[in-house]
Design a protein around this motif. Structure first.
Motif, PDB file in Angstrom:
ATOM      1  N   PRO A 200       3.934  11.135   7.160  1.00 50.36           N
ATOM      2  CA  PRO A 200       2.850  11.489   7.752  1.00 50.36           C
ATOM      3  C   PRO A 200       1.456  10.737   7.749  1.00 50.36           C
ATOM      4  CG  PRO A 200       3.592  13.166   6.441  1.00 50.36           C
ATOM      5  CD  PRO A 200       4.190  11.961   5.931  1.00 50.36           C
ATOM      6  N   VAL A 201       0.572  10.635   8.584  1.00 47.60           N
ATOM      7  CA  VAL A 201      -0.485   9.909   8.507  1.00 47.60           C
ATOM      8  C   VAL A 201      -1.534  10.613   7.412  1.00 47.60           C
ATOM      9  CG1 VAL A 201      -2.786   9.308   9.617  1.00 47.60           C
ATOM     10  CG2 VAL A 201      -0.360   8.903  10.825  1.00 47.60           C
ATOM     11  N   ASP A 202      -1.282  11.948   7.587  1.00 51.71           N
ATOM     12  CA  ASP A 202      -2.185  12.537   6.677  1.00 51.71           C
ATOM     13  C   ASP A 202      -1.787  12.427   5.233  1.00 51.71           C
ATOM     14  OD1 ASP A 202      -3.427  14.686   5.121  1.00 51.71           O
ATOM     15  OD2 ASP A 202      -3.919  16.118   6.890  1.00 51.71           O
ATOM     16  N   PHE A 203      -2.594  12.119   4.152  1.00 53.31           N
ATOM     17  CA  PHE A 203      -1.990  11.635   3.003  1.00 53.31           C
ATOM     18  C   PHE A 203      -2.004  13.047   2.200  1.00 53.31           C
ATOM     19  CE2 PHE A 203      -2.928  10.803  -1.651  1.00 53.31           C
ATOM     20  CZ  PHE A 203      -2.073  10.182  -1.861  1.00 53.31           C
TER      21      PHE A 203
ATOM     22  N   ARG B 190      -2.196   5.633   7.783  1.00 58.77           N
ATOM     23  CA  ARG B 190      -2.012   6.285   6.731  1.00 58.77           C
ATOM     24  C   ARG B 190      -2.557   5.709   5.414  1.00 58.77           C
ATOM     25  NH1 ARG B 190       3.144   5.755   7.751  1.00 58.77           N
ATOM     26  NH2 ARG B 190       3.481   4.101   6.179  1.00 58.77           N
ATOM     27  N   HIS B 191      -2.570   4.460   5.426  1.00 59.26           N
ATOM     28  CA  HIS B 191      -3.334   3.679   4.131  1.00 59.26           C
ATOM     29  C   HIS B 191      -4.703   4.336   4.025  1.00 59.26           C
ATOM     30  CE1 HIS B 191       0.333   0.668   4.790  1.00 59.26           C
ATOM     31  NE2 HIS B 191       0.731   1.900   4.460  1.00 59.26           N
TER      32      HIS B 191
ATOM     33  N   ARG C  56       0.820  -1.218   0.064  1.00 62.70           N
ATOM     34  CA  ARG C  56      -0.011  -0.066   0.010  1.00 62.70           C
ATOM     35  C   ARG C  56       0.907   1.437   0.131  1.00 62.70           C
ATOM     36  NH1 ARG C  56      -3.593  -2.634   4.697  1.00 62.70           N
ATOM     37  NH2 ARG C  56      -4.059  -4.386   3.576  1.00 62.70           N
TER      38      ARG C  56
ATOM     39  N   LYS D 196      -8.160   9.677   0.525  1.00 53.78           N
ATOM     40  CA  LYS D 196      -7.511  10.871  -0.174  1.00 53.78           C
ATOM     41  C   LYS D 196      -7.813  10.594  -1.939  1.00 53.78           C
ATOM     42  CE  LYS D 196      -7.739  13.934   2.977  1.00 53.78           C
ATOM     43  NZ  LYS D 196      -6.822  13.644   3.786  1.00 53.78           N
ATOM     44  N   LEU D 197      -7.386   9.409  -2.220  1.00 54.43           N
ATOM     45  CA  LEU D 197      -7.222   8.818  -3.716  1.00 54.43           C
ATOM     46  C   LEU D 197      -8.525   8.823  -4.258  1.00 54.43           C
ATOM     47  CD1 LEU D 197      -4.189   6.402  -3.704  1.00 54.43           C
ATOM     48  CD2 LEU D 197      -4.113   8.692  -4.746  1.00 54.43           C
TER      49      LEU D 197
ATOM     50  N   LEU E  69       0.780   4.217  -2.709  1.00 47.09           N
ATOM     51  CA  LEU E  69       0.765   5.428  -2.259  1.00 47.09           C
ATOM     52  C   LEU E  69       1.879   6.438  -2.798  1.00 47.09           C
ATOM     53  CD1 LEU E  69      -0.974   5.146   1.421  1.00 47.09           C
ATOM     54  CD2 LEU E  69      -2.076   6.057  -0.921  1.00 47.09           C
TER      55      LEU E  69
ATOM     56  N   ASP F  92      -5.976   7.088   5.422  1.00 51.07           N
ATOM     57  CA  ASP F  92      -5.983   8.295   4.916  1.00 51.07           C
ATOM     58  C   ASP F  92      -5.696   8.410   3.501  1.00 51.07           C
ATOM     59  OD1 ASP F  92      -6.734  10.860   5.816  1.00 51.07           O
ATOM     60  OD2 ASP F  92      -4.568  11.252   4.992  1.00 51.07           O
ATOM     61  N   GLY F  93      -4.762   7.702   3.070  1.00 49.15           N
ATOM     62  CA  GLY F  93      -4.058   8.024   1.743  1.00 49.15           C
ATOM     63  C   GLY F  93      -5.136   7.480   0.596  1.00 49.15           C
ATOM     64  N   PHE F  94      -5.744   6.287   0.895  1.00 43.98           N
ATOM     65  CA  PHE F  94      -6.819   5.931  -0.230  1.00 43.98           C
ATOM     66  C   PHE F  94      -8.008   6.449  -0.192  1.00 43.98           C
ATOM     67  CE2 PHE F  94      -3.703   2.222  -0.021  1.00 43.98           C
ATOM     68  CZ  PHE F  94      -3.412   2.361  -1.300  1.00 43.98           C
TER      69      PHE F  94
END
Lengths: 151, 698
Positions: A119-122, B489-490, A15, B496-497, A19, B492-494
């Motif tokens: 960071p946790v925030d994407f 993080r994942h 993942r 956002k994606l 990302l 949040d990341g996904f």
């Protein structure tokens, strides 16, 4: 034409890889990234052996290392690179979740060029990875023997 | 002494010589006088002889004259007179012989003269006979023969010779006597002069000797005065006694204590001035010194005006030049203080919880305090009867002997040494030693640290366990930090994606849900971050240096610009003193407190935040006061607890860890935290830091 793989990313987590690549896409750098799934693979790539035996890419302009990986961890990869005259000048950036001081200290002791906490925030993550890629792959003048940006 | 003897010898010699000279002079004088007297006698004797000789001539002439008268006159009277004179001549010859018996020459001449005189007398008597018988003519014819005249001339010449001889003798004698007198005179004068010279020399010697003696006497008196002065200022009692125990001398201290002056004491015995039983003891020692002829040392009791006091006395014999004891001397020192001090020390010695001991280089304890029985079970006697090394654990013996050697040979102190001693019950006790060498002995204290050791070991073990636990915790935190945040993080990341690439495919609700997922992930990330910081604050070591809190406050305020932006905040920053603290931790404290103040004054316009410090009782008390929403004092105790919140997250975001962090950091620095507040009345947070570093470590 297959673009030259100028960035080596060592990251065991799918993942995170995805990302990170998504973030690098913003600078159209995703295609220039070769992914090693642990430290051993990263070293294989540098030494052109194992899975990466005989690859045609030169030395990367930057190596992004996760700290915690199976088999050989990021610090060990860094140590071996710095002990090897062929790789000791390649810029290495630690990209990790760890904020632990000891990791930071150890990394700098071994000669890391930068240390970035994911960071946790994407949004922030995105920014960080973009900046790393932009700086090391585009702005920075890499040491002799590594590949310059095509075109 | 040698000089004195020689001077004396010289004087005696001088006197003897002078006396001898005087005797010689006397003898010479006597002899001269005797000679003179004898000479005088001889002169008168000679005169007598001469006179006698001359009177003999007169007698002979007288006989002739009378005979001639008779011859001429025939007067019978002449004849009678003639015959009487002839008788006188006989007497005269006898007298003359007697006078010259000492002179053989005169006697010889007299021997020749006597027959001539007899013959002459015979001639005279013949003529007388002729006159009587044949008458005047016959007699005249006989006279005319001049026979008588020739005889007479011979007699004359004989007498003259004798007289000359006598006179010659006299002259000789007078000359001899004179010569003898002159020689004597020379001797007498020389002798007298010699005697005078010797006498004078003797006087000079004597005078010089006397002067020397005077000087010696003076020095002796001076040195006596010096000795007396010294003895008078000695704090001990000093006295001299003759063989019968009568005081000859006492010093001032004696006078003060006995209350008698030295003049009063002189000639008295100890029985006259002290109690009988004390006097008897003193007298015994006095006799002992005389009997043994050696000094004795002893403790005695001396009676002071305020009571008896212990003294240490030494008595010793005094000898004259011949080595004979003529007196004893005593010096007695007050040992009340030292005895009391020793008794005090003895009391402490007996009282000590640690056992105190004196050990000798021969490997035995000489003295040990009774605590040894409490600690090791052995009686003092048992402990002293065996070499100390035999009590030591075999594994500790080598090290123990090394320490002993260090002290005995190198004279080093031993400040910390531990070994194991055998308890009488067979167990081992750990003793901690402290020892100093002195005069070939070791003075040591031993503390039983067995329990302490056990406790220490326990603490070390627990510390080890704690460290292991901490390690685990660290590993756990590390995992949390790394692994727990990755999924967030994942997420949040996904999310956002999706938002980026597929937002248009979702409806409003779907987009809201995505927002909630992202927020939850971010909140959990913050929570994890805060927890990690909290954990780190407890675990990491303090690095204290001098820190200026003002600069920390400035940094923190700068870092809060994002939140402060667009708000009106009145800052009142007081003067903050330098403190000794870990700068990154102290920064965390200010970050939390200032962050809270900014956060909880959000509804205020303008917000007031005041930061200051007061020095108080060895600590600095910092405070931060705001005019924010405040809090209810009844929940004040919950303020500093982990995850304790007094406000809802909807009103004021937060994880409930910030103040817990503040408290932990301040406690680790040895300070305190507290707060004062009122609902809608603002809040004041206080924390103190010690002025010197006394905080707990680790």
């Amino acid at each position: 034409m297959t673009p030259l793989k100028r960035i080596l990313l060592a990251e065991d987590n799918d993942r995170d890889v995805e990302l990170t690549l998504a973030a690098l896409e913003e600078h159209n750098l995703a295609n220039e990234v070769v992914v090693a799934r642990d430290g051993a693979e990263a070293l294989d790539y540098l030494h052109k052996r194992g899975r990466f035996a005989g690859h045609a890419n030169g030395l990367p302009v930057v190596v992004l290392l996760d700290l915690k990986m199976p088999k050989v961890d990021g610090l060990e990869v860094l140590r071996q690179m710095r002990a090897n005259p062929d790789f000791k000048h390649i810029p290495v950036v630690m990209v990790t979740s760890s904020r632990e001081e000891q990791d930071l200290v150890r990394s700098y002791q071994l000669g890391v060029n930068a240390y970035v906490v994911k960071p946790v925030d994407f949004q922030k993550f995105l920014e960080s990875v973009k900046q790393i890629g932009f700086f090391w792959a585009i702005i920075n003048e890499p040491p002799p023997g590594t590949m310059k940006r095509a075109g | 002494m040698v000089m004195k003897a020689s001077v004396e010898n010289k004087i005696v010699l001088g006197f003897v010589a002078s006396v001898l000279a005087l005797m010689g002079v006397g003898w010479l004088s006597y002899r001269t006088t005797t000679n003179l007297v004898a000479s005088e006698q001889w002169v008168s004797h000679t005169h007598e002889v001469v006179t006698t000789l001359e009177s003999g001539l007169a007698m002979l002439t007288d006989v002739e004259t009378k005979q001639r008268g008779y011859l001429l006159t025939g007067d019978e009277q002449f004849l009678k007179d003639c015959q009487a004179s002839q008788a006188q001549v006989d007497g005269w010859l006898k007298q003359l012989r007697a006078l010259t018996t000492d002179n053989p020459r005169q006697q010889q001449q007299l021997d020749r003269l006597e027959p001539l005189i007899s013959e002459r007398m015979a001639v005279l008597n013949n003529r007388i006979k002729l006159r009587q018988e044949q008458g005047l003519q016959a007699a005249a014819d006989a006279v005319a023969t001049r026979e008588g005249k020739n005889l007479m001339d011979e007699i004359w010449s004989g007498i003259s010779t004798m007289r000359d001889t006598e006179n010659q003798l006299l002259f000789q004698r007078q000359q001899d006597a004179q010569a003898a007198a002159q020689t004597s005179l020379i001797f007498i004068l020389t002798g007298s002069a010699l005697a005078c010279a010797i006498g004078l020399a003797a006087i000079l010697f004597i005078r010089r000797d006397l002067r020397q003696r005077e000087q010696i006497d003076m020095r002796l008196r001076e040195s006596q005065a010096l000795i007396q002065s010294i003895l008078d200022h000695v704090p001990a009692i000093v006295y001299l006694k003759d063989l019968e125990g009568r005081y000859l001398f006492v010093n001032r201290r004696f006078e003060q204590i006995s209350g008698c002056s030295r003049d009063e004491v002189r000639g008295k015995t100890v029985f006259d001035i002290s109690k009988k039983e004390l006097a008897q003891v003193a007298d015994e020692h006095h006799r002992k010194v005389i009997a043994t002829q050696k000094p004795v040392e002893f403790e005695e009791t001396v009676l002071y005006p305020d009571g008896p006091r212990p003294h240490l006395a030494v008595k010793f014999p005094l000898r004259d030049a011949g080595g004979k004891i003529y007196a004893t001397a005593g010096i007695s020192t007050d040992i009340t203080e030292s005895k009391r001090a020793r008794e005090e020390l003895d009391r402490f010695f007996a009282l000590s919880l640690d056992f105190l001991c004196i050990a000798s280089a021969d490997g035995y304890f000489k003295r040990v305090s009774p605590a040894v029985t409490d600690i090791l079970g052995w009686s003092v006697e048992e402990f002293l009867s065996r070499p100390f090394i035999s009590f030591v654990h075999p594994d500790d013996q080598a090290a123990t002997l090394r320490e002993v050697e260090k002290q005995i040979v190198a004279g080093e102190k031993v400040l910390q040494f531990e070994n194991r001693y055998r308890h009488k019950n067979g167990s081992w006790r750990v003793l901690s030693w402290r020892s100093i060498p002195y005069g070939g002995l070791m003075y040591a204290t031993a503390r039983d640290v067995t329990e302490q050791k056990r406790a220490e070991e326990e603490i070390i073990r627990q510390k080890g366990e704690l460290e292991a636990t901490n390690k685990e915790l660290e590993a756990f935190s590390y995992s949390v930090s790394h692994d727990l945040r990755a999924p967030l993080r994942h997420i949040d990341g996904f999310v956002k994606l999706i938002e980026k690439q597929a937002a248009e495919k979702l409806d409003e609700r779907g987009r809201r849900y995505l927002g909630i997922i992202a927020n939850s992930a971010r909140d959990m990330g913050n929570l994890i971050d805060d927890l990690l910081v909290f954990s780190r604050m407890s675990r990491t070591e303090l690095h204290r240096i001098n820190v200026a809190p003002e600069s920390l406050v400035d940094e923190v305020v700068d870092s809060l610009q994002g939140e402060i932006h667009g708000r009106r905040i009145d800052w009142k920053l007081g003067v903050l003193p330098q403190v000794e603290a870990d700068p990154s931790m102290l920064r965390q404290v200010w970050a939390n407190l200032i962050g809270n103040a900014v956060k909880y004054t959000r509804p205020r316009e303008p917000a007031e935040i005041e930061i200051g410090c007061n020095a108080d009782n060895g600590e600095f008390v910092f405070h931060i006061r705001d005019n924010g929403v405040g809090f209810d004092m009844q929940y004040a105790h919950k303020l500093f607890g982990v995850f304790q919140r007094l406000h809802r997250a909807e009103d004021f975001e937060g994880t409930g860890i910030g103040l817990a962090n503040v408290q932990r950091i301040v406690h680790r620095h040895g300070g305190r935290v507290w707060a004062d507040g009122k609902v809608d009345g603002g809040a004041t947070f206080f924390f103190s830091l010690p002025k010197t570093k006394t905080g707990t470590k680790g």
